[in-house]
Scaffold this motif. Structure first.
Motif, PDB file in Angstrom:
ATOM      1  N   TRP A 178     -20.332  24.363   9.946  1.00 18.59           N
ATOM      2  CA  TRP A 178     -18.890  24.622   9.924  1.00 18.59           C
ATOM      3  C   TRP A 178     -18.573  25.939  10.621  1.00 18.59           C
ATOM      4  O   TRP A 178     -19.347  26.903  10.560  1.00 18.59           O
ATOM      5  CB  TRP A 178     -18.372  24.716   8.487  1.00 18.59           C
ATOM      6  CG  TRP A 178     -18.649  23.521   7.653  1.00 18.59           C
ATOM      7  CD1 TRP A 178     -18.174  22.260   7.822  1.00 18.59           C
ATOM      8  CD2 TRP A 178     -19.481  23.468   6.477  1.00 18.59           C
ATOM      9  NE1 TRP A 178     -18.634  21.421   6.844  1.00 18.59           N
ATOM     10  CE2 TRP A 178     -19.450  22.130   5.993  1.00 18.59           C
ATOM     11  CE3 TRP A 178     -20.245  24.409   5.774  1.00 18.59           C
ATOM     12  CZ2 TRP A 178     -20.137  21.721   4.868  1.00 18.59           C
ATOM     13  CZ3 TRP A 178     -20.930  24.017   4.648  1.00 18.59           C
ATOM     14  CH2 TRP A 178     -20.883  22.673   4.207  1.00 18.59           C
ATOM     15  N   CYS A 229     -25.123  20.151   8.265  1.00 19.83           N
ATOM     16  CA  CYS A 229     -23.669  20.286   8.263  1.00 19.83           C
ATOM     17  C   CYS A 229     -23.361  21.683   8.779  1.00 19.83           C
ATOM     18  O   CYS A 229     -23.809  22.673   8.176  1.00 19.83           O
ATOM     19  CB  CYS A 229     -23.094  20.141   6.861  1.00 19.83           C
ATOM     20  SG  CYS A 229     -23.510  18.607   6.030  1.00 19.83           S
ATOM     21  N   SER A 249     -15.868  21.226  11.914  1.00 13.59           N
ATOM     22  CA  SER A 249     -17.162  20.885  11.310  1.00 13.59           C
ATOM     23  C   SER A 249     -17.889  19.879  12.174  1.00 13.59           C
ATOM     24  O   SER A 249     -17.275  19.142  12.946  1.00 13.59           O
ATOM     25  CB  SER A 249     -16.960  20.317   9.901  1.00 13.59           C
ATOM     26  OG  SER A 249     -16.163  19.158   9.952  1.00 13.59           O
ATOM     27  N   GLU A 293     -17.508  17.480   1.689  1.00 13.66           N
ATOM     28  CA  GLU A 293     -17.185  17.221   3.091  1.00 13.66           C
ATOM     29  C   GLU A 293     -17.872  15.952   3.603  1.00 13.66           C
ATOM     30  O   GLU A 293     -17.289  15.171   4.350  1.00 13.66           O
ATOM     31  CB  GLU A 293     -17.592  18.433   3.949  1.00 13.66           C
ATOM     32  CG  GLU A 293     -16.766  19.687   3.671  1.00 13.66           C
ATOM     33  CD  GLU A 293     -15.286  19.469   3.927  1.00 13.66           C
ATOM     34  OE1 GLU A 293     -14.928  18.944   4.997  1.00 13.66           O
ATOM     35  OE2 GLU A 293     -14.478  19.805   3.037  1.00 13.66           O
TER      36      GLU A 293
END
Length: 976
Positions: free
Chosen positions: A566, A564, A577, A675
């Motif tokens: 961001w 992930c 993201s 998220e």
């Protein structure tokens, strides 16, 4: 090979009125081997596991193989698992019937068959030309199966030409008589075992002789209703069904958890035991007394008949371990009439038994050379079990396993039989085995099929593995974990961007690259559901080659990951993201202490140090934002053992100290989980695997609010934000531990956080109350949690990195998996606590220590005391046992929740000093003995080793009641 075809023709009328002709064909073969090595007739008998005949049997001296019917398998699976019985024929007829009737027994039978040393052979009689028979009109399925078994047994005896007999073992008297009449050698398993003169095997037989004797006695319990009467009663609303949970504190009390009884709202909605839970009506029915419990065993699904409101009662608020603790009848009769009563009832039937095998010890009989003994389970919620054994002298100092056979009305205890021994009482290996078995933790070695799914140990990343992955090997990625952690499943990085923002990455081990859906390793991982961490031992969800090597994000090694990434502003706002499969190379694998030293040492200004400092800044902003939204900061006493590397004995114990780096990693794991939850829900609104933490009902906080109010502290529990603000303000300068205790008790008011399929709940129900997150999931620990594996697969499909499977889009299967995950997660937490208790006992052997403690709960006959230094909670009893006396008297005030002795008053949260020592007089349950030191009460001493005791464990809770680890306060692995 030659084929013979049998066929049946049916005429069926369709909805449109047409006549449909259906022909069913059944193919029969002549090339199915009998499995015997001595057979020369079977040309295609390639698999010949039936090597030798059975051991000499005095009641059946001929050389023989065994052939068992379905009832023998179902009732005597424990005996069949004994190595004594070998060369056994299992007919396909029996195998299919067992699978239909009991999946658990079927799995155990398949495990026996898979052990080639046992020589169990599956004979496919339903497709053999000479053993298949047609079902005749009017013949019941059971009679048909029995006839198929007899036909196969007769064929075997003719086929082997008397070179070796095939002995049919059956527990059905009617089938046995028919077999004997047809000339088939036949016995019951009990008869057969008696001829082996094998005491251990005899003890493993289902306990039937006791049952015969019990039928002649006077009934103790009311009769259970028939299934038909129960069904009619539930349908009419006169009865209810629910799950029975025995009390751990009072052996003659329990509750039945009933859900979904909307039509009874008007009757119960005014009672405090009732609350709205997930938009269903949920309540507990109180059971008191032996007759009203009526042979229900913890976990059973029972039918309940409610008493009229005039007969409702309230929990006795007593701690009663067994019949010897108190004069129960007189004590219950002297309990003050409760001001508030709860729905009360009686068990009138058992709908579904949840019996299992139980660990414990055999209690010594008062009769010399007795063969009947009482088995005392380790789980206090399970009643004693009467068994027969001729091995008492051998088993008296052993931990053993016992299974329940039946519980007749005439018996005070259920009847059962010995299964096997685990080892000597008190030995670490035996006690750990008890913990794992009692908490149903799968811990056997990984099977050959599972290990066959693994890559070679020398596996390295290939060009094919890199297709579709982003290359992050040049990034300054690092991991931060507890010391000694080998299953590293998360790593972080942070770097500045040219526009003043920062790139932040959370990189998670890509376990799904190695664990493909539907494979043996995937099925095993789904059944284990979670890695279990005992003191000094780890029970992996996936084999060590993955968990500690190829999936672990070790420093300096290239690993496959799911990332992930961001872009974040200096104020920790996410600008954009992305989610991607990746390959990384961690620059450092650090402990929390090491990372903290790097952050604090301002002389270090390399990219790793700068990145960690920025991550720490972001974490503080993220945490502040969460707390302002209403996230709770709860507490749970956690300790760490320092263990001898050779003996594995605990050398010292300390309360875990959390550093800023703990919180730093936690915040980014929480952020990633939130998220990812948003992402998979947006793409899979019906099938996303999420985690929810329901808001607890106000009634859960009543005792806590009352206890705090006595000290002038007001708690507002209207919302998580109100509760958080109240806890922040609850400070007492004269008691620095008060706020921590309040948070510990608030944690126990919570409901359990659970996994669920998004399509089974409305969005409002997704709320994670403890985190104040409207949506949440688990993504960051796929090495140790199967839920994360499911989420990884969904996310991979979301970003087109993988294709979907039918199972991923089956809401029923997903919800079923979630229920398994919830159960395994809960039981693993209990197992870990039990491991801490075991090692606390070991640590206190030969030690006596005075320590500071605090009163957590005031009971009618006891004080529950927390010892912060050791993270343990103990019970200090205040009343003597039956037939004994003490010089001082304690007066219990239910309204004020106090105990008074003279001018000394004990209240919740009060500090006390106690002396701790280990009482090993009860070999089943060693206890930490609490002796009051301060405030000093002259002549106070309870004259019994079974009082003033502490069970060194976190308070046990029913699955539907509060649990102290549900708000995800510590997402990192608890390593010791």
């Amino acid at each position: 090979m030659t084929m013979k075809v049998t066929s049946k023709t049916f005429l069926r009328k369709t909805k449109r009125g047409n006549i449909l002709k259906i022909v069913r064909e059944h193919y029969l073969r002549d090339d199915i081997g009998c499995g015997s090595k001595i057979c020369k007739k079977c040309k295609h008998n390639n698999e010949r596991p039936l090597v030798k005949h059975q051991s000499i049997n005095t009641d059946f001296p001929d050389k023989h193989f065994l052939l068992v019917d379905t009832n023998v398998v179902l009732r005597q699976i424990d005996a069949l698992e004994d190595d004594t019985l070998k060369n056994v024929i299992i007919l396909q007829t029996v195998l299919e019937e067992v699978k239909h009737l009991s999946h658990t027994v079927y799995k155990r039978l398949m495990d026996i068959i898979g052990n080639h040393s046992r020589s169990f052979y599956i004979f496919v009689n339903v497709y053999h030309r000479d053993t298949y028979v047609e079902r005749v009109r009017g013949e019941s399925p059971n009679d048909y199966n029995d006839r198929m078994i007899r036909v196969a047994a007769l064929w075997y005896n003719k086929h082997l030409d008397d070179k070796i007999k095939v002995l049919l073992l059956t527990s059905d008297e009617a089938s046995k008589a028919k077999a004997i009449n047809e000339g088939i050698p036949t016995m019951s398993l009990e008869q057969y075992v008696s001829g082996l003169n094998n005491v251990t095997l005899t003890d493993k037989l289902s306990n039937r002789s006791c049952l015969v004797e019990e039928t002649s006695k006077e009934p103790i319990f009311p009769p259970h209703l028939t299934p038909a009467n129960i069904h009619q009663g539930i349908k009419s609303g006169k009865l209810m069904q629910g799950t029975f949970f025995a009390s751990v504190d009072n052996f003659l009390e329990g509750n039945v958890f009933v859900e979904g009884q909307e039509k009874n709202v008007s009757l119960y909605c005014m009672k405090t035991m009732i609350f709205i839970y997930c938009f269903n009506i949920v309540f507990y029915i109180l059971l008191q007394g032996r007759e009203n419990l009526n042979r229900a065993i913890n976990g059973d699904i029972v039918a309940i008949q409610m008493f009229p409101e005039s007969q409702w009662s309230a929990p006795a608020n007593l701690v009663l371990a067994d019949y010897d603790d108190l004069d129960l009848e007189s004590d219950l009769n002297t309990v003050e009439k409760p001001k508030e009563k709860y729905p009360t009832g009686q068990v009138v039937g058992i709908i579904r038994k949840k019996w299992r095998q139980y660990c414990g010890i055999i209690q010594q009989s008062l009769v010399e050379n007795a063969t009947r003994h009482l088995f005392v389970p380790a789980d206090k919620k399970i009643p004693k079990i009467r068994i027969e054994t001729r091995q008492y002298d051998k088993l008296k100092d052993q931990r053993v396993i016992v299974a329940i056979d039946t519980w007749p009305r005439t018996s005070r205890y259920p009847l059962g039989h010995f299964v096997r021994s685990l080892g000597k009482i008190g030995e670490r290996e035996a006690e750990n085995e008890v913990i794992l078995l009692e908490h149903d933790v799968p811990h056997s070695k990984f099977s050959d099929e599972v290990l066959g799914c693994l890559p070679k140990e020398t596996w390295t990343i290939s060009a094919a593995d890199l297709v579709g992955r982003k290359d992050f090997r040049d990034l300054d990625i690092c991991s931060v974990d507890p010391p000694g952690c080998t299953d590293i499943d998360d790593a972080l990085h942070c770097m500045p961007l040219g526009n003043g923002n920062f790139q932040v990455g959370v990189h998670i081990a890509d376990v799904t690259h190695f664990v493909k859906p539907g494979t043996a390793i995937d099925i095993e991982a789904s059944q284990r559901a979670t890695t279990v961490y005992l003191t000094g031992r780890r029970i992996d969800m996936v084999p060590g080659l993955l968990s500690s090597n190829l999936c672990s994000l070790r420093g300096g090694e290239e690993r496959l990951a799911f990332s992930c990434v961001w872009e974040m502003t200096p104020n920790a706002e996410i600008v954009n993201s992305s989610y991607t499969k990746s390959v990384i190379k961690s620059k450092a694998a650090m402990t929390y202490d090491q990372a903290q030293l790097i952050i604090d040492d301002q002389n270090q200004d390399n990219s790793i140090a700068l990145g960690l400092r920025q991550l720490k800044k972001f974490a503080k902003i993220l945490k502040k934002r969460r707390l302002e939204a209403g996230a709770l900061v709860l507490a749970s006493p956690e300790i760490r053992f320092l263990v001898d590397s050779e003996t594995r004995d605990p050398l010292d114990v300390e309360v875990k100290q959390l550093k800023e780096t703990n919180s730093m990693v936690e915040e980014f794991m929480l952020l990633a989980n939130v998220e990812v939850a948003k992402k998979i829900y947006s793409d899979f609104p019906e099938f996303a695997v999420l985690r929810r933490h329901p808001k607890p009902p106000p009634s859960n906080f009543e005792s806590l609010i009352k206890a705090a109010a006595h000290l002038g502290v007001e708690l507002n529990v209207d919302s998580s934000r109100d509760l958080a603000n109240s806890l922040d303000k609850a400070v007492k300068l004269d008691n620095p531990f008060f706020n921590t205790m309040l948070r510990i008790m608030a944690t126990r008011c919570m409901l359990q956080a659970v996994y669920f399929a998004s399509g089974t709940k409305t969005y409002d129900e997704f709320l994670h109350y403890g985190l104040a997150a409207p949506i949440y999931t688990h993504f960051t620990s796929p090495i140790r949690r199967y839920a994360d594996v499911l989420v990884h697969r969904l996310l991979a499909v979301s970003i087109a990195a993988d294709s979907t499977t039918p199972e991923m889009l089956d809401k029923r299967k997903i919800e079923g998996l979630c229920q398994t995950l919830n159960t395994r997660t809960r039981m693993s937490a209990y197992a870990e606590r039990a491991s801490v208790a075991l090692n606390t006992h070991i640590f206190f052997r030969g030690k006596i220590r005075d320590e500071e403690g605090y009163i957590l709960y005031v009971r009618k006959n006891a004080l529950q005391i927390l010892i912060p230094k050791y993270g343990l909670e103990g019970t200090l009893f205040l009343s003597a046992r039956k037939g004994q006396s003490q010089a001082v008297t304690f007066i219990y005030n239910e309204d004020e929740q106090t105990q008074r002795c003279g001018n000394i008053v004990f209240r919740t949260f009060d500090p006390v000093s106690v002396q701790l020592s280990l009482d090993s007089s009860n070999v089943q349950h060693e206890r930490i003995v609490l002796k009051l030191v301060k405030p000093e009460i002259l002549n106070f001493s309870v004259p019994s080793i079974n009082t003033n005791t502490a069970s060194v464990q976190q308070p046990q809770k029913n699955p539907h009641e509060p649990c102290d680890s549900l708000c995800e306060p510590q997402l990192k692995k608890a390593k010791i």
